[in-house]
Enzyme design. Structure first.
Site: not given
Ligand SMILES: Cc1ncc(COP(=O)(O)O)c(C=O)c1O
Length: 393
Positions: A377, A89, A111
């Site tokens: 992620s 993020k 948000e």
């Molecule tokens: C660690 C992590 N992975 C994935 C996501 C999913 O978001 P996005 O689809 O925008 O990558 C989030 C959302 O808060 C997250 O904190």
């Protein structure tokens, strides 16, 4: 086939800017300026410098040896979990705070679902000395308590969203309401590849550093820039968009998008938009959306706060509709099991969102020679309580 946004703000039939008249000046100001600002050498320099020195990029591309042995294929993890603040993020919030400053904004709203985007926004606001208000569903405030504390320590005001399912969708509604009331001085840092044009494209471009790095890193490991598969979980779709971006038009690279099936796709407690969604409009864009027959949004459910969203970004709706990406749905149980497996096999505690992407190896068989890059992620620190309760640790 073009998988990028067109000049009208659409990915195929999805996207656009379906906004109330009162938001038009804000969104239009951004639309007219974002590409110009991003192309400025001084902007690029500051963005790249902060990604390197503050975020800690490039994030490693790690060959997960024991996981690969278990599933008899070559698995690489793109370690976004090692970024400052613990997830992908921050790539986007660094970009957007620099954008907001160049547009002369002094107040930032956001948000958040899992709290990772809220923390990343509070962080860059502290870094730049700007006021920060984060809207978060009441349910998410309860299940992501460590991130709420972090946001407060970083100087942000966290405002609970009390309507609907009291999760991400409702927090987004509150943020949009705030923006309508404060159109001049406020920039809304949207945290995923969603919202009215130009947000999905802008967020995707900031996150595209992920696949930019994968290309040269994989070349070092495997002698080729292109894996056989790129895999990412999808809430709104920002880590996925960044992981796919430089591979969208490489037909030999297959794309896998992993959604949260919650308690099961047919259980009524799910967030598997590609299966359950139909074309509709949410938060300013036309996309695939979970809805009732008469167009009311269905409340989504997932154990993971970051995947608990009733839609997907318009790029992903287009990838789904055109068949460019294969969509897979992973249940809470499957994700939790895959998360614990990564702990035991690789010594990495993943975010529950990322655990969904890891769970595909139990469902799909890859060839021993396949190179599969999975976006890790985020890290699991924020989810410890959930893991503890789930596994009764
Ligand atoms: C660690 C992590 N992975 C994935 C996501 C999913 O978001 P996005 O689809 O925008 O990558 C989030 C959302 O808060 C997250 O904190």
């Amino acid at each position: 086939m073009n998988y990028n946004v067109n000049e009208k703000g659409y990915y195929g039939e999805f996207g656009g800017a379906y906004i109330p008249e009162m938001l038009y000046p804000n969104v239009e100001e951004l639309r007219q300026n974002y590409l110009k600002i991003m192309a400025e050498p001084s902007f690029k320099k500051e963005f790249d410098q902060l990604l390197k020195d503050y975020v800690g990029r490039p994030s490693p591309l790690y060959f997960a040896k024991r996981l690969s042995e278990k599933y008899n294929t070559k698995i690489y993890l793109k370690r976004e979990d090692l970024n400052h603040t613990g997830a992908h993020k921050i790539n986007n919030t660094i970009g957007q705070i620099l954008m907001a400053k160049r547009l002369g904004k002094t107040r930032i709203i956001a948000e958040t679902g899992a709290g990772q985007h809220g923390v990343a926004t509070a962080t860059v606001c502290a870094l730049m000395g700007l006021e920060c208000i984060v809207y978060m569903g009441e349910i998410d405030i309860a299940r992501q308590a460590p991130n709420v504390a972090r946001m407060k320590m970083l100087g942000a005001t966290v405002v609970p969203a009390l309507s609907g399912s009291r999760t991400l969708k409702d927090a987004t509604n509150e943020a949009i309401r705030d923006w309508i009331n404060n159109p001049v001085n406020t920039h809304y840092i949207i945290g995923s590849a969603i919202g009215p044009h130009p947000y999905p494209d802008m967020v995707t471009r900031f996150q595209s550093v992920i696949s930019e790095e994968i290309k040269w890193q994989l070349k070092e490991h495997e002698g080729t820039e292109n894996p056989n598969y790129v895999v990412a979980c999808i809430g709104g779709g920002s880590n996925a968009a960044g992981t796919y971006y430089h591979y969208l038009h490489e037909p030999d690279v297959k794309i896998i998008a992993v959604e949260a099936a919650g308690l099961g796709v047919d259980s009524g407690e799910s967030a598997a938009t590609s299966v359950l969604g139909k074309e509709g409009i949410i938060h300013g864009c036309k996309t695939l959306l979970m809805q009732t027959k008469d167009g009311q949004i269905t409340e989504p459910y997932s154990i993971s706060a970051g995947l608990d969203y009733p839609g997907v970004g318009p790029m992903h709706a287009h990838l789904c509709k055109t068949g460019r990406a294969e969509f897979m749905a992973i249940t809470d149980d499957e994700a939790m099991k895959a998360g614990l497996e990564l702990c035991k096999l690789e010594g990495i505690i993943p975010a529950i969102e990322s655990s969904h992407a890891l769970a595909i190896f139990e469902q799909k068989i890859f060839k021993p020679t396949d190179v599969v890059v999975v976006s890790l992620s985020g890290r699991g620190d924020k989810d410890l309580q959930n893991y503890i309760e789930y596994f009764k640790i």
